[in-house]
Design an enzyme around this catalytic site. Structure first.
Site, short mmCIF file in Angstrom:
data_model
loop_
_atom_site.label_atom_id
_atom_site.label_comp_id
_atom_site.label_asym_id
_atom_site.label_seq_id
_atom_site.Cartn_x
_atom_site.Cartn_y
_atom_site.Cartn_z
N LYS A 57 40.45 32.62 45.72
CA LYS A 57 40.77 31.18 45.68
C LYS A 57 42.15 30.94 45.07
CE LYS A 57 37.18 30.24 43.09
NZ LYS A 57 36.50 31.53 42.94
N ARG B 64 32.13 23.55 40.11
CA ARG B 64 31.42 24.82 40.02
C ARG B 64 29.93 24.64 39.73
NH1 ARG B 64 35.89 28.43 38.92
NH2 ARG B 64 35.28 30.59 38.79
N ARG C 260 41.80 43.99 39.34
CA ARG C 260 42.53 43.00 38.53
C ARG C 260 42.39 43.34 37.05
NH1 ARG C 260 41.08 36.81 39.48
NH2 ARG C 260 39.18 37.46 38.45
N ARG D 167 42.36 40.91 32.20
CA ARG D 167 41.74 39.62 31.88
C ARG D 167 40.40 39.87 31.17
NH1 ARG D 167 41.33 35.23 36.68
NH2 ARG D 167 39.14 35.18 36.10
N ARG E 139 29.30 37.01 36.04
CA ARG E 139 29.94 35.89 36.73
C ARG E 139 29.36 35.71 38.13
NH1 ARG E 139 35.78 37.71 36.17
NH2 ARG E 139 36.28 36.03 37.63
#
Ligand code: B4P
Length: 188
Positions: free
Chosen positions: A15, A90, A129, A135, A146
């Site tokens: 996204k 969300r 990532r 992160r 998640r």
């Protein structure tokens, strides 16, 4: 016509990656709740302090915090500016709040697009990532949480918009540019 797009998709579906490219090309404002929260954490602001403990566990930040944030952001945006909502809404409660807000300010959503990617692919992207950016919510365990949170709390958002026949699915597999061309084809 002014474009007002909601971009849906699992964590790691792309996204953020796609919203950035689309906003440049189509001159839209990029509203990413994830980016705003990460910046708030980096600055140590009150919003950041509230959000950090939830994000580190892969949980969603409480609805009221996000709803207030979006109300303020959209309130500041000139009416003629198009936008992409990336990572918002969300939860169903966020979607209902957004419907009410957009009706109040008379700026209806023009497109709802879901970027569709299989779970094994998103887990692989998040892993990469994690290696590249470090992160704090990208570790394997947190990424799995998640995805669970996504299934439980965010899939109802898709159903919310599907009820009015408004969701267009776009295949999110392939290169960033291939996915981008598919999205542009829906928006142009
Ligand atoms: P977000 O920042 O929204 O992050 P995301 O869902 O993980 O990522 P996205 O789908 O944008 O993937 P990206 O383009 O980066 O949320 C983070 C957290 O913030 C949430 O867990 C939550 O705690 C909190 N939060 C945010 N909004 C909230 C809300 N409304 N309510 C409550 N809490 C909220 O792509 C992922 C990776 O894949 C990147 O490394 C990218 O380079 C790569 N990639 C992208 N496209 C690719 C492709 N086609 N091929 C290969 N790799 C690709």
């Amino acid at each position: 016509m002014t474009t007002r797009l909601i971009l849906l998709g699992a964590p790691g579906a792309g996204k953020g990656t796609q919203a950035e490219k689309l906003c440049k090309e189509l001159h839209l404002n990029h509203i990413s709740t994830g980016n705003i929260l990460r910046e708030a954490i980096a600055q140590g602001s009150e919003l950041g302090l509230k959000a950090k403990s939830f994000m580190d566990l892969g949980e969603l930040v409480p609805d009221q915090i996000i709803v207030d944030l979006i109300r303020e952001l959209l309130g500041r945006l000139p009416a003629e500016n198009g936008f992409i909502l990336d990572g918002y809404p969300r939860t169903e409660a966020q979607a209902v709040a957004l419907d009410e807000l957009l009706q109040e300010i008379d700026r209806p959503i023009t497109h709802v697009i879901e970027i569709q990617v299989p779970e094994e692919v998103v887990l692989d992207r998040i892993q990469k990532r994690a290696e590249a950016e470090g992160r704090s919510d990208d570790s394997q365990e947190v990424a799995k949480n998640r995805l669970n949170v996504y299934r439980a709390q965010t899939l109802p958002v898709k159903e919310h918009y599907s009820r009015s026949g408004r969701v267009t699915g776009v295949n999110g597999e392939g290169s960033v540019d291939e996915v981008y061309q598919r999205l542009l084809a829906v928006l142009r």
